[in-house]
Design a protein around this motif. Sequence first.
Motif, mmCIF file in Angstrom:
data_model
loop_
_atom_site.group_PDB
_atom_site.id
_atom_site.type_symbol
_atom_site.label_atom_id
_atom_site.label_comp_id
_atom_site.label_asym_id
_atom_site.label_seq_id
_atom_site.Cartn_x
_atom_site.Cartn_y
_atom_site.Cartn_z
ATOM 1 N N GLN A 305 -27.367 39.604 -33.676
ATOM 2 C CA GLN A 305 -26.206 39.807 -32.807
ATOM 3 C C GLN A 305 -24.929 39.964 -33.633
ATOM 4 O O GLN A 305 -24.098 40.849 -33.371
ATOM 5 N N VAL A 306 -24.774 39.093 -34.622
ATOM 6 C CA VAL A 306 -23.569 39.134 -35.458
ATOM 7 C C VAL A 306 -23.482 40.474 -36.184
ATOM 8 O O VAL A 306 -22.411 41.092 -36.269
ATOM 9 N N ARG A 307 -24.596 40.939 -36.710
ATOM 10 C CA ARG A 307 -24.601 42.201 -37.449
ATOM 11 C C ARG A 307 -24.257 43.391 -36.558
ATOM 12 O O ARG A 307 -23.679 44.373 -37.029
ATOM 13 N N GLN A 308 -24.633 43.309 -35.291
ATOM 14 C CA GLN A 308 -24.389 44.434 -34.388
ATOM 15 C C GLN A 308 -23.033 44.375 -33.706
ATOM 16 O O GLN A 308 -22.644 45.321 -33.007
ATOM 17 N N MET A 309 -22.290 43.294 -33.894
ATOM 18 C CA MET A 309 -21.000 43.140 -33.225
ATOM 19 C C MET A 309 -20.032 44.253 -33.588
ATOM 20 O O MET A 309 -19.984 44.721 -34.717
ATOM 21 N N SER A 310 -19.258 44.655 -32.579
ATOM 22 C CA SER A 310 -18.141 45.567 -32.795
ATOM 23 C C SER A 310 -16.977 45.069 -31.956
ATOM 24 O O SER A 310 -17.120 44.854 -30.750
ATOM 25 N N LEU A 311 -15.854 44.875 -32.583
ATOM 26 C CA LEU A 311 -14.707 44.300 -31.876
ATOM 27 C C LEU A 311 -14.097 45.263 -30.876
ATOM 28 O O LEU A 311 -13.335 44.846 -30.002
ATOM 29 N N ASN A 312 -14.437 46.549 -30.980
ATOM 30 C CA ASN A 312 -13.812 47.561 -30.127
ATOM 31 C C ASN A 312 -14.822 48.277 -29.238
ATOM 32 O O ASN A 312 -14.586 49.411 -28.824
ATOM 33 N N ASP A 313 -15.933 47.632 -28.950
ATOM 34 C CA ASP A 313 -16.972 48.255 -28.142
ATOM 35 C C ASP A 313 -17.399 47.273 -27.044
ATOM 36 O O ASP A 313 -18.357 46.507 -27.210
ATOM 37 N N PRO A 314 -16.700 47.269 -25.898
ATOM 38 C CA PRO A 314 -17.019 46.321 -24.819
ATOM 39 C C PRO A 314 -18.460 46.437 -24.324
ATOM 40 O O PRO A 314 -19.079 45.422 -23.987
ATOM 41 N N ALA A 315 -19.000 47.650 -24.272
ATOM 42 C CA ALA A 315 -20.372 47.819 -23.782
ATOM 43 C C ALA A 315 -21.366 47.132 -24.708
ATOM 44 O O ALA A 315 -22.330 46.487 -24.247
ATOM 45 N N ARG A 316 -21.141 47.256 -26.008
ATOM 46 C CA ARG A 316 -22.039 46.587 -26.948
ATOM 47 C C ARG A 316 -21.881 45.072 -26.855
ATOM 48 O O ARG A 316 -22.874 44.332 -26.932
ATOM 49 N N ALA A 317 -20.638 44.603 -26.699
ATOM 50 C CA ALA A 317 -20.406 43.158 -26.565
ATOM 51 C C ALA A 317 -21.169 42.601 -25.361
ATOM 52 O O ALA A 317 -21.787 41.534 -25.443
ATOM 53 N N LEU A 318 -21.144 43.328 -24.242
ATOM 54 C CA LEU A 318 -21.851 42.883 -23.047
ATOM 55 C C LEU A 318 -23.361 42.872 -23.284
ATOM 56 O O LEU A 318 -24.058 41.929 -22.886
ATOM 57 N N ALA A 319 -23.870 43.901 -23.941
ATOM 58 C CA ALA A 319 -25.306 43.970 -24.206
ATOM 59 C C ALA A 319 -25.755 42.824 -25.113
ATOM 60 O O ALA A 319 -26.806 42.207 -24.883
ATOM 61 N N LEU A 320 -24.964 42.520 -26.137
ATOM 62 C CA LEU A 320 -25.318 41.424 -27.036
ATOM 63 C C LEU A 320 -25.221 40.082 -26.320
ATOM 64 O O LEU A 320 -26.055 39.198 -26.531
#
Length: 342
Positions: A305-320
Amino acid sequence: MISAPLPDAGDNWVDRRAPEGLKPWLKLGRVDRPIGVWLLLLPGWQGIALALSQYKRLPGPYELWLFLGFALGAVLMRSAGCAYNDIVDRDIDAKVARTAARPIPSGRISVKQAWAFVVGCSLVSLLILLTLPITAIQLGLASLLLVAAYPFMKRITWWPQAWLGLTFNWGALMGFAAALPLAAAALLPPEAIAEFRAFWWQAPIAGEFGIRLHGSAYQPAVMLYLSGLFWTLGYDTLYALQDIEDDALVGVKSSARRLGPKARDGVAFFYLIAVIFAGAAGATAGLGPMFYLGLLAFAAHLLSQVRQMSLNDPARALALFKSNREAGLILLVAIVIGALTV
Protein backbone atom coordinates in the motif's frame (compact mmCIF):
# COMPACT_ATOMS: atom_id res chain seq x y z
CA MET A 1 -36.91 11.67 -6.20
CA ILE A 2 -34.30 9.28 -7.63
CA SER A 3 -31.36 8.60 -5.34
CA ALA A 4 -28.13 9.05 -7.32
CA PRO A 5 -25.01 7.01 -6.45
CA LEU A 6 -22.68 8.77 -4.01
CA PRO A 7 -19.23 9.70 -5.36
CA ASP A 8 -17.16 7.21 -3.36
CA ALA A 9 -19.68 4.36 -3.21
CA GLY A 10 -18.60 2.61 -6.40
CA ASP A 11 -20.68 -0.19 -7.84
CA ASN A 12 -22.94 -1.52 -5.09
CA TRP A 13 -26.16 -3.48 -4.61
CA VAL A 14 -27.96 -0.58 -2.93
CA ASP A 15 -27.88 1.58 -6.06
CA ARG A 16 -28.52 -1.41 -8.33
CA ARG A 17 -31.29 -3.30 -6.55
CA ALA A 18 -32.64 -1.65 -3.39
CA PRO A 19 -36.16 -0.17 -3.50
CA GLU A 20 -36.01 3.56 -4.10
CA GLY A 21 -37.70 4.35 -0.79
CA LEU A 22 -35.07 2.43 1.18
CA LYS A 23 -32.03 3.85 -0.57
CA PRO A 24 -31.70 7.02 1.56
CA TRP A 25 -31.87 4.92 4.76
CA LEU A 26 -29.35 2.38 3.52
CA LYS A 27 -27.03 5.19 2.44
CA LEU A 28 -27.46 6.91 5.80
CA GLY A 29 -26.06 3.72 7.36
CA ARG A 30 -23.36 3.45 4.63
CA VAL A 31 -24.70 0.06 3.56
CA ASP A 32 -23.68 1.03 0.03
CA ARG A 33 -20.06 1.10 1.27
CA PRO A 34 -19.48 -2.14 3.18
CA ILE A 35 -15.74 -1.56 3.64
CA GLY A 36 -16.52 0.32 6.85
CA VAL A 37 -18.36 -2.70 8.26
CA TRP A 38 -15.37 -4.90 7.49
CA LEU A 39 -12.93 -2.51 9.15
CA LEU A 40 -15.12 -2.33 12.26
CA LEU A 41 -15.81 -6.07 12.31
CA LEU A 42 -12.34 -7.50 11.69
CA PRO A 43 -10.75 -6.35 14.98
CA GLY A 44 -13.62 -8.03 16.84
CA TRP A 45 -13.17 -11.28 14.94
CA GLN A 46 -9.43 -11.06 15.49
CA GLY A 47 -10.00 -10.63 19.24
CA ILE A 48 -12.28 -13.68 19.35
CA ALA A 49 -9.78 -15.74 17.36
CA LEU A 50 -6.89 -14.60 19.55
CA ALA A 51 -8.63 -15.77 22.74
CA LEU A 52 -9.49 -19.11 21.17
CA SER A 53 -6.00 -19.59 19.73
CA GLN A 54 -4.31 -18.71 23.00
CA TYR A 55 -6.16 -21.51 24.79
CA LYS A 56 -6.30 -23.85 21.77
CA ARG A 57 -10.08 -23.99 21.93
CA LEU A 58 -12.11 -24.97 18.87
CA PRO A 59 -15.21 -22.84 18.25
CA GLY A 60 -18.38 -24.27 19.78
CA PRO A 61 -21.96 -23.02 19.45
CA TYR A 62 -21.30 -20.02 21.71
CA GLU A 63 -18.18 -18.97 19.80
CA LEU A 64 -19.99 -19.34 16.48
CA TRP A 65 -22.67 -17.05 17.89
CA LEU A 66 -19.92 -14.58 18.80
CA PHE A 67 -18.71 -14.44 15.20
CA LEU A 68 -22.27 -13.95 13.95
CA GLY A 69 -23.27 -11.57 16.73
CA PHE A 70 -20.23 -9.38 16.18
CA ALA A 71 -21.03 -9.27 12.44
CA LEU A 72 -24.60 -8.15 13.12
CA GLY A 73 -23.39 -5.69 15.75
CA ALA A 74 -20.81 -4.23 13.36
CA VAL A 75 -23.47 -3.58 10.71
CA LEU A 76 -25.85 -2.00 13.23
CA MET A 77 -23.34 0.10 15.16
CA ARG A 78 -21.53 1.23 12.05
CA SER A 79 -24.89 2.35 10.64
CA ALA A 80 -25.76 4.13 13.89
CA GLY A 81 -22.32 5.72 14.08
CA CYS A 82 -22.42 6.95 10.50
CA ALA A 83 -25.88 8.44 10.97
CA TYR A 84 -24.77 10.16 14.18
CA ASN A 85 -21.66 11.45 12.41
CA ASP A 86 -23.81 12.83 9.58
CA ILE A 87 -26.12 14.57 12.06
CA VAL A 88 -23.17 16.34 13.67
CA ASP A 89 -21.39 17.08 10.37
CA ARG A 90 -24.40 18.02 8.26
CA ASP A 91 -23.29 21.62 7.73
CA ILE A 92 -19.73 20.62 6.83
CA ASP A 93 -20.92 17.80 4.57
CA ALA A 94 -23.06 20.25 2.60
CA LYS A 95 -19.88 22.16 1.65
CA VAL A 96 -17.77 19.16 0.60
CA ALA A 97 -18.24 17.77 -2.91
CA ARG A 98 -17.84 14.11 -1.87
CA THR A 99 -20.44 14.32 0.92
CA ALA A 100 -22.96 16.95 -0.23
CA ALA A 101 -25.31 14.31 -1.69
CA ARG A 102 -25.57 12.30 1.54
CA PRO A 103 -29.15 11.85 2.79
CA ILE A 104 -29.11 14.51 5.53
CA PRO A 105 -27.33 17.43 3.79
CA SER A 106 -29.31 16.70 0.60
CA GLY A 107 -32.59 16.88 2.57
CA ARG A 108 -33.78 13.34 1.83
CA ILE A 109 -33.76 12.45 5.53
CA SER A 110 -34.46 14.91 8.34
CA VAL A 111 -32.35 15.21 11.47
CA LYS A 112 -35.25 13.91 13.58
CA GLN A 113 -35.58 10.85 11.34
CA ALA A 114 -31.85 10.27 11.52
CA TRP A 115 -31.94 10.32 15.33
CA ALA A 116 -34.71 7.70 15.26
CA PHE A 117 -32.50 5.58 13.01
CA VAL A 118 -29.59 5.90 15.47
CA VAL A 119 -31.75 4.91 18.44
CA GLY A 120 -33.28 1.94 16.62
CA CYS A 121 -29.93 0.51 15.53
CA SER A 122 -28.50 1.05 19.01
CA LEU A 123 -31.35 -0.74 20.80
CA VAL A 124 -31.02 -3.83 18.60
CA SER A 125 -27.25 -3.76 19.19
CA LEU A 126 -27.90 -3.65 22.94
CA LEU A 127 -29.82 -6.92 22.73
CA ILE A 128 -26.78 -8.55 21.11
CA LEU A 129 -24.46 -7.01 23.69
CA LEU A 130 -26.46 -8.51 26.56
CA THR A 131 -25.63 -12.03 25.36
CA LEU A 132 -21.94 -11.43 26.15
CA PRO A 133 -19.95 -11.83 29.38
CA ILE A 134 -20.01 -9.00 31.89
CA THR A 135 -16.58 -7.61 30.97
CA ALA A 136 -17.52 -7.45 27.28
CA ILE A 137 -20.77 -5.67 28.14
CA GLN A 138 -18.88 -3.09 30.20
CA LEU A 139 -16.47 -2.52 27.32
CA GLY A 140 -19.34 -2.19 24.89
CA LEU A 141 -21.02 0.48 26.98
CA ALA A 142 -17.72 2.33 27.43
CA SER A 143 -17.26 2.46 23.66
CA LEU A 144 -20.21 4.85 23.41
CA LEU A 145 -18.00 7.61 24.84
CA LEU A 146 -15.53 7.14 21.99
CA VAL A 147 -18.31 7.05 19.40
CA ALA A 148 -19.97 10.18 20.80
CA ALA A 149 -16.76 12.21 20.71
CA TYR A 150 -15.47 11.12 17.30
CA PRO A 151 -17.32 13.60 15.02
CA PHE A 152 -15.91 16.52 17.01
CA MET A 153 -12.28 15.42 16.81
CA LYS A 154 -11.75 16.85 13.32
CA ARG A 155 -12.59 20.25 14.75
CA ILE A 156 -10.11 20.18 17.65
CA THR A 157 -7.15 18.00 16.64
CA TRP A 158 -5.03 17.25 13.59
CA TRP A 159 -5.32 13.57 14.47
CA PRO A 160 -9.00 12.57 14.27
CA GLN A 161 -7.76 9.37 12.59
CA ALA A 162 -6.17 8.37 15.91
CA TRP A 163 -9.54 8.74 17.65
CA LEU A 164 -11.13 6.67 14.92
CA GLY A 165 -8.47 4.04 15.63
CA LEU A 166 -9.38 4.03 19.31
CA THR A 167 -13.04 3.64 18.36
CA PHE A 168 -12.96 1.20 15.45
CA ASN A 169 -10.60 -1.24 17.14
CA TRP A 170 -12.46 -1.38 20.44
CA GLY A 171 -13.93 -4.60 19.08
CA ALA A 172 -10.53 -6.29 19.56
CA LEU A 173 -10.91 -5.83 23.32
CA MET A 174 -14.58 -6.78 23.26
CA GLY A 175 -14.10 -9.86 21.10
CA PHE A 176 -11.27 -11.12 23.27
CA ALA A 177 -13.27 -10.42 26.45
CA ALA A 178 -16.30 -12.19 24.98
CA ALA A 179 -14.41 -15.37 24.04
CA LEU A 180 -11.88 -15.50 26.87
CA PRO A 181 -14.04 -16.72 29.79
CA LEU A 182 -15.16 -19.99 28.20
CA ALA A 183 -11.77 -20.53 26.57
CA ALA A 184 -9.93 -20.06 29.87
CA ALA A 185 -12.54 -22.02 31.85
CA ALA A 186 -11.60 -25.12 29.88
CA LEU A 187 -8.36 -25.16 31.90
CA LEU A 188 -10.21 -25.31 35.23
CA PRO A 189 -10.82 -28.59 37.04
CA PRO A 190 -14.49 -29.63 36.91
CA GLU A 191 -15.07 -28.87 40.59
CA ALA A 192 -13.90 -25.26 40.11
CA ILE A 193 -15.99 -24.38 37.05
CA ALA A 194 -19.10 -23.84 39.21
CA GLU A 195 -17.28 -20.98 40.97
CA PHE A 196 -16.61 -19.14 37.70
CA ARG A 197 -19.33 -16.60 36.92
CA ALA A 198 -18.71 -14.72 33.66
CA PHE A 199 -22.27 -13.82 32.59
CA TRP A 200 -24.66 -11.35 34.17
CA TRP A 201 -27.49 -13.88 34.43
CA GLN A 202 -25.42 -16.27 36.55
CA ALA A 203 -25.99 -15.97 40.30
CA PRO A 204 -22.95 -14.46 42.06
CA ILE A 205 -20.85 -16.54 44.42
CA ALA A 206 -21.44 -15.67 48.07
CA GLY A 207 -18.46 -13.97 49.68
CA GLU A 208 -15.15 -13.43 47.89
CA PHE A 209 -14.42 -16.97 46.76
CA GLY A 210 -15.56 -16.79 43.14
CA ILE A 211 -12.95 -17.39 40.43
CA ARG A 212 -12.07 -14.36 38.33
CA LEU A 213 -9.73 -13.73 35.43
CA HIS A 214 -6.56 -11.84 36.30
CA GLY A 215 -6.04 -8.57 34.46
CA SER A 216 -2.88 -9.89 32.81
CA ALA A 217 -5.04 -12.37 30.89
CA TYR A 218 -6.08 -9.48 28.66
CA GLN A 219 -2.54 -8.46 27.68
CA PRO A 220 -2.69 -10.04 24.17
CA ALA A 221 -5.91 -8.11 23.50
CA VAL A 222 -4.28 -4.82 24.50
CA MET A 223 -1.42 -5.50 22.07
CA LEU A 224 -3.92 -6.31 19.32
CA TYR A 225 -5.85 -3.13 20.11
CA LEU A 226 -2.72 -0.99 19.84
CA SER A 227 -1.87 -2.68 16.55
CA GLY A 228 -5.32 -1.83 15.25
CA LEU A 229 -4.98 1.77 16.41
CA PHE A 230 -1.89 2.33 14.25
CA TRP A 231 -3.34 0.29 11.39
CA THR A 232 -6.34 2.63 11.36
CA LEU A 233 -4.09 5.69 11.56
CA GLY A 234 -2.46 4.46 8.37
CA TYR A 235 -5.49 3.47 6.32
CA ASP A 236 -7.61 6.44 7.38
CA THR A 237 -4.81 8.82 6.45
CA LEU A 238 -5.03 7.23 3.00
CA TYR A 239 -8.78 7.84 3.04
CA ALA A 240 -8.33 11.46 4.11
CA LEU A 241 -6.16 12.17 1.05
CA GLN A 242 -9.41 12.28 -0.96
CA ASP A 243 -10.68 15.33 0.92
CA ILE A 244 -7.48 17.21 1.59
CA GLU A 245 -8.43 20.26 -0.52
CA ASP A 246 -12.05 20.46 0.61
CA ASP A 247 -11.01 19.94 4.23
CA ALA A 248 -8.65 22.91 3.95
CA LEU A 249 -11.45 25.09 2.55
CA VAL A 250 -13.92 24.32 5.34
CA GLY A 251 -11.32 24.19 8.14
CA VAL A 252 -11.52 20.45 8.91
CA LYS A 253 -8.35 18.91 10.34
CA SER A 254 -6.89 15.54 9.40
CA SER A 255 -3.68 13.54 9.59
CA ALA A 256 -3.35 13.86 5.81
CA ARG A 257 -3.34 17.66 6.06
CA ARG A 258 -1.00 17.61 9.06
CA LEU A 259 1.53 15.33 7.37
CA GLY A 260 1.26 17.03 3.99
CA PRO A 261 4.06 15.90 1.65
CA LYS A 262 5.29 13.49 4.36
CA ALA A 263 2.03 11.51 4.32
CA ARG A 264 3.73 8.49 2.74
CA ASP A 265 6.36 8.42 5.49
CA GLY A 266 3.64 8.81 8.10
CA VAL A 267 1.57 5.92 6.76
CA ALA A 268 4.71 3.75 6.55
CA PHE A 269 5.51 4.53 10.19
CA PHE A 270 1.96 3.81 11.37
CA TYR A 271 1.91 0.50 9.52
CA LEU A 272 5.31 -0.49 10.94
CA ILE A 273 4.09 0.07 14.50
CA ALA A 274 0.90 -1.85 13.68
CA VAL A 275 2.94 -4.87 12.61
CA ILE A 276 5.14 -4.68 15.72
CA PHE A 277 2.15 -4.62 18.07
CA ALA A 278 0.45 -7.42 16.12
CA GLY A 279 3.58 -9.48 16.61
CA ALA A 280 3.51 -8.66 20.32
CA ALA A 281 -0.11 -9.85 20.49
CA GLY A 282 0.88 -13.18 18.99
CA ALA A 283 3.90 -13.50 21.26
CA THR A 284 1.99 -12.76 24.48
CA ALA A 285 -0.71 -15.23 23.41
CA GLY A 286 1.91 -17.89 22.78
CA LEU A 287 1.03 -18.43 19.12
CA GLY A 288 3.17 -20.72 17.02
CA PRO A 289 5.50 -20.11 14.03
CA MET A 290 2.69 -20.15 11.47
CA PHE A 291 1.37 -16.93 12.99
CA TYR A 292 4.59 -15.14 12.11
CA LEU A 293 4.42 -16.32 8.50
CA GLY A 294 0.95 -14.81 8.36
CA LEU A 295 2.26 -11.67 10.03
CA LEU A 296 4.87 -11.35 7.26
CA ALA A 297 2.06 -11.53 4.70
CA PHE A 298 0.19 -8.82 6.63
CA ALA A 299 3.32 -6.65 6.65
CA ALA A 300 3.88 -7.24 2.93
CA HIS A 301 0.34 -6.12 2.15
CA LEU A 302 0.78 -2.92 4.14
CA LEU A 303 4.15 -2.26 2.50
CA SER A 304 2.55 -2.67 -0.91
CA GLN A 305 0.00 0.00 0.00
CA VAL A 306 2.77 2.42 0.95
CA ARG A 307 4.62 1.79 -2.31
CA GLN A 308 1.50 2.42 -4.37
CA MET A 309 0.51 5.62 -2.55
CA SER A 310 0.10 8.82 -4.52
CA LEU A 311 -0.65 12.06 -2.74
CA ASN A 312 -2.46 13.48 -5.77
CA ASP A 313 -4.59 10.52 -6.84
CA PRO A 314 -7.85 10.29 -4.81
CA ALA A 315 -9.05 7.23 -6.74
CA ARG A 316 -5.91 5.30 -5.88
CA ALA A 317 -6.13 6.43 -2.24
CA LEU A 318 -9.68 5.07 -2.05
CA ALA A 319 -8.69 1.78 -3.67
CA LEU A 320 -5.78 1.30 -1.25
CA PHE A 321 -8.00 2.19 1.68
CA LYS A 322 -10.51 -0.46 0.61
CA SER A 323 -7.74 -3.05 0.26
CA ASN A 324 -7.41 -3.04 4.04
CA ARG A 325 -10.24 -5.53 4.21
CA GLU A 326 -7.80 -8.05 2.75
CA ALA A 327 -5.07 -6.87 5.14
CA GLY A 328 -7.35 -7.44 8.13
CA LEU A 329 -8.39 -10.86 6.85
CA ILE A 330 -4.74 -11.84 6.45
CA LEU A 331 -4.07 -10.98 10.09
CA LEU A 332 -7.19 -12.90 11.15
CA VAL A 333 -5.98 -16.00 9.28
CA ALA A 334 -2.51 -15.57 10.82
CA ILE A 335 -4.05 -15.64 14.32
CA VAL A 336 -6.09 -18.74 13.51
CA ILE A 337 -3.23 -20.73 12.01
CA GLY A 338 -0.96 -19.60 14.85
CA ALA A 339 -2.85 -21.99 17.12
CA LEU A 340 -2.10 -24.98 14.90
CA THR A 341 1.57 -25.16 15.84
CA VAL A 342 1.59 -24.16 19.49
